[in-house]
Design an enzyme around this catalytic site. Structure first.
Site, PDB file in Angstrom:
ATOM      1  N   HIS A  77       0.803  -1.229   0.000  1.00 32.36           N
ATOM      2  CA  HIS A  77       0.000   0.000   0.000  1.00 32.36           C
ATOM      3  C   HIS A  77       0.832   1.273   0.000  1.00 32.36           C
ATOM      4  CE1 HIS A  77      -3.020  -2.713   2.192  1.00 32.36           C
ATOM      5  NE2 HIS A  77      -3.431  -2.544   0.955  1.00 32.36           N
ATOM      6  N   CYS A  99       3.710  -1.381  -4.114  1.00 29.99           N
ATOM      7  CA  CYS A  99       3.333  -1.814  -5.465  1.00 29.99           C
ATOM      8  C   CYS A  99       3.680  -0.712  -6.472  1.00 29.99           C
ATOM      9  CB  CYS A  99       1.836  -2.104  -5.491  1.00 29.99           C
ATOM     10  SG  CYS A  99       1.244  -2.391  -7.156  1.00 29.99           S
ATOM     11  N   HIS A 127      -8.110   3.999   4.714  1.00 25.77           N
ATOM     12  CA  HIS A 127      -7.307   2.951   4.076  1.00 25.77           C
ATOM     13  C   HIS A 127      -5.832   3.380   4.035  1.00 25.77           C
ATOM     14  CE1 HIS A 127      -5.840   0.045   1.156  1.00 25.77           C
ATOM     15  NE2 HIS A 127      -6.941  -0.647   1.414  1.00 25.77           N
ATOM     16  N   GLU A 129      -3.470   2.878   1.986  1.00 23.41           N
ATOM     17  CA  GLU A 129      -2.985   3.396   0.690  1.00 23.41           C
ATOM     18  C   GLU A 129      -3.352   4.874   0.552  1.00 23.41           C
ATOM     19  OE1 GLU A 129      -4.314   1.279  -2.898  1.00 23.41           O
ATOM     20  OE2 GLU A 129      -4.165   3.170  -3.969  1.00 23.41           O
ATOM     21  N   CYS A 193      -6.417   0.384 -10.623  1.00 29.71           N
ATOM     22  CA  CYS A 193      -5.548  -0.685 -11.124  1.00 29.71           C
ATOM     23  C   CYS A 193      -6.332  -1.603 -12.071  1.00 29.71           C
ATOM     24  CB  CYS A 193      -5.031  -1.450  -9.922  1.00 29.71           C
ATOM     25  SG  CYS A 193      -4.249  -2.961 -10.337  1.00 29.71           S
ATOM     26  N   ASN A 223     -10.904  -4.444  -0.785  1.00 28.57           N
ATOM     27  CA  ASN A 223     -11.223  -4.889  -2.154  1.00 28.57           C
ATOM     28  C   ASN A 223     -12.074  -6.152  -2.144  1.00 28.57           C
ATOM     29  OD1 ASN A 223      -9.516  -7.309  -3.280  1.00 28.57           O
ATOM     30  ND2 ASN A 223      -8.162  -6.206  -1.897  1.00 28.57           N
ATOM     31  N   SER A 265      -5.816 -10.086  -1.852  1.00 26.99           N
ATOM     32  CA  SER A 265      -4.892 -10.513  -0.794  1.00 26.99           C
ATOM     33  C   SER A 265      -5.216 -11.919  -0.289  1.00 26.99           C
ATOM     34  CB  SER A 265      -4.936  -9.504   0.352  1.00 26.99           C
ATOM     35  OG  SER A 265      -6.273  -9.206   0.675  1.00 26.99           O
TER      36      SER A 265
HETATM   37  S1  SF4 Z   1      -4.558  -4.040  -6.574  1.00 26.68           S
HETATM   38 FE1  SF4 Z   1      -3.256  -3.205  -8.174  1.00 26.68          FE
HETATM   39  S2  SF4 Z   1      -2.354  -1.410  -7.241  1.00 26.68           S
HETATM   40 FE2  SF4 Z   1      -3.172  -2.598  -5.553  1.00 26.68          FE
HETATM   41  S3  SF4 Z   1      -1.455  -3.834  -4.909  1.00 26.68           S
HETATM   42 FE3  SF4 Z   1      -2.585  -5.025  -6.410  1.00 26.68          FE
HETATM   43  S4  SF4 Z   1      -1.557  -4.626  -8.373  1.00 26.68           S
HETATM   44 FE4  SF4 Z   1      -0.924  -3.038  -6.919  1.00 26.68          FE
END
Ligand code: SF4
Length: 575
Positions: A77, A99, A127, A129, A193, A223, A265
């Protein structure tokens, strides 16, 4: 029942990269303490697994006492620049696993902040991120989570809009539209993404087709929750589950088509267990065929199928050398394989009840029973061996002892390697040799028998086929093996190199089987056995392309190559 697993289920590129970085460091830096800045991924089971390997999440650097011996990993993140400076000044070795796609959003914010833009981040306020991205906005960033919040924005002259990488594309475009109405000159970037977009699109499409949807992943994973929400909108029979245990009470009766997806994840081993549970539910509906399937899977999960395979391979070795069939040796091979496999699984399993392999689930439930049946099996094999001759007994005793030592800590605690299992690839190599000795060499030890080319071919076939099969199974389980810290050949060499090694071994074995009969070393059974090699490769390529099959099914299909070798003996006798 039709079961569909989403192609996009499981780790995304960023999470896989972060996990790989952490696991590589854990492998190389065995004498240092490893920490992650916050939980590495939003999956409680994986975090517990990492903790068991000494990789602990921290919320604050003050929690690290021995800083000189510590390594701190920044998770996928990312973090704010001010925090990064603080970490650098602390003197702790920091490894950045942010990432690259999150890094790209950070760069956009940094660039526009330097040009006096106000940055609007569309995302979830708490969050990590979003908190990290906000840090790049020079204190002028605004977080917008809903349309209502977008309505309350003032008109800003220089404004740049970005999204949290896991936002829903539809929600983002609606918010952007509203911002554009207020600030028409806004510079907008689509920073969602592509992995998130594809995952969500696939779930929406699947939920429209299926009777029920299972979304697998941590309840703390934004997510995964979003995936479950999207699926729920299309299919009310949507279940957000964190572990397969939550499926026990679900009645599969009303559902003929079941879809499964997972958050970015969610590790493969949890998805695999979920597929296994669905398979169980499916086989219950199939009556007789289902019962046979359940029996076969139980045999695979409890190593009984491996034991049957070892017996079949022992018969193959005798027939290859055109020796009279002695079922006693086939029984010795079966009992030995069953006992050593079960005992090693019980000795080598992870603490705290973590389920490392699909087999451990069954073993954990009836630990004592399996322990005693393994002891009875090893005793039975030794009695049968003694009945043959003392040399057979002593050889079996020695390899049984060596097999049991495999998981035990036999080297000094100062050494990096403490047990045989810590040696990369040792499982595959030692297991193949042990099978080779038991099935090919033991049956000829009771006679004054001079080793010849036939025995060499039988031994090489045994070692080769067991090595290829076990390495193929390890390739298919590479992600969970990495997490569990297993030093398998694919974990050590990587998938591509392991495949090349297996191709070379297969070609050598193919040539040996093709020429051994015309050369007069073995019976013509060698021609029949080529089909087992071909089957293994076809089966592997099929399993590699079919994530919908659970690990137990894939393992069972690969192990069928041993039983198939047994059938080759039957066919060869008939023809
Ligand atoms: S969802 Fe996309 S931006 Fe987030 S960690 Fe995974 S690849 Fe990277």
């Amino acid at each position: 029942m039709e079961v569909k697993l989403a192609k996009t289920a499981g780790f995304c590129m960023g999470v896989r990269r972060a996990v790989d970085i952490v696991l590589k460091i854990a492998q190389q830096e065995k004498n240092r303490r490893i920490y992650t800045y916050g939980p590495l991924i939003h999956n409680p089971q994986t975090i517990e697994l990492l903790k068991s390997r000494g990789i602990n999440p921290i919320a604050n650097i003050e929690e690290i006492k021995d800083r000189e011996n510590a390594i701190l990993i920044i998770r996928a993140h990312g973090i704010a620049p001010a925090e990064r400076i603080k970490l650098k000044e602390s003197g702790i070795k920091v490894v950045n696993a942010t990432c690259p796609k999150v890094g790209y959003v950070q760069a956009i914010i940094k660039k526009h902040t330097a040009r006096d833009y106000t940055v609007i981040i569309v995302g979830d306020k708490d969050h990590p991120e979003v908190e990290g991205l906000l840090g790049y906005s020079g204190g002028r960033g605004i977080i917008v989570s809903t349309l209502k919040e977008a309505d309350q924005l003032p008109c800003i002259e220089k404004v740049c809009v970005v999204a949290q990488t896991t936002q829903n594309p539809d929600d983002y475009s609606k918010i952007v539209e509203r911002i554009k109405q207020i600030c028409p000159q806004a510079v907008v970037f689509n920073t969602i993404c592509s992995s998130t977009e594809h995952r969500q699109a696939e779930v929406i499409a699947m939920a429209g087709e299926m009777d029920a949807m299972f979304i697998v992943g941590g309840r703390n994973s934004a997510n995964t929750r979003r995936l479950a929400d999207l699926a729920q909108q299309k299919q009310p029979a949507t279940f957000h589950i964190e572990t397969p245990a939550e499926m026990e009470k679900i009645d599969f009766g009303p559902y003929n088509r079941v879809g499964v997806s997972a958050g970015a994840s969610t590790p493969n081993w949890i998805i695999d267990r979920v597929m296994d549970k669905i398979m169980e539910g499916q086989s219950r509906k199939l009556k007789t065929l289902g019962m046979l399937l359940s029996l076969w899977l139980s045999a695979v999960k409890t190593d009984i199928y491996s034991a049957i395979g070892a017996g079949c391979l022992c018969l193959v070795c005798m027939a290859l050398q055109e020796r009279p069939v002695n079922f006693s040796f086939a029984a010795i091979a079966s009992l030995f394989v069953y006992a050593t496999h079960v005992l090693n699984r019980l000795i080598g399993r992870k603490p705290l009840g973590f389920v490392g392999s699909f087999r451990e689930d069954a073993y954990l439930r009836h630990e004592k029973m399996f322990f005693y049946t393994a002891l009875i099996s090893i005793a039975g094999s030794l009695v049968l061996a003694f009945h043959q001759s003392w040399i057979v007994f002593v050889t079996l005793f020695v390899i049984s002892l060596a097999g049991l030592l495999y998981n035990m800590k036999i080297f000094p605690s100062k050494w990096k390697i403490q047990s045989l299992r810590d040696l990369p690839g040792s499982k595959n190599i030692l297991m193949s040799i042990a099978w080779g000795v038991t099935a090919a060499i033991l049956p000829v030890m009771d006679e004054k028998y001079f080793p010849d080319a036939g025995l060499a071919v039988a031994f090489l076939f045994m070692v080769g086929i067991v090595f290829i099969r076990s390495s193929m199974a390890d390739i298919l389980a590479i992600q969970s093996d990495k997490l569990l810290g297993k030093e398998t050949i694919p974990v050590f060499f990587g998938k591509a190199l392991t495949l090349n090694i297996l191709k070379v071994i297969s070609l050598i074995l193919f040539a040996i089987l093709l020429f051994s009969s015309p050369a007069g070393w073995t019976s013509s059974l060698s021609f029949f056995l080529i089909s087992c090699l071909l089957y293994l490769w076809i089966c592997f390529l099929f399993c590699d392309k079919k994530p919908v099959l659970s690990e137990a099914v894939k393992e069972g299909l690969l192990e069928t190559s041993y039983v198939m070798a047994g059938f080759c003996v039957l066919l060869w006798r008939v023809f």
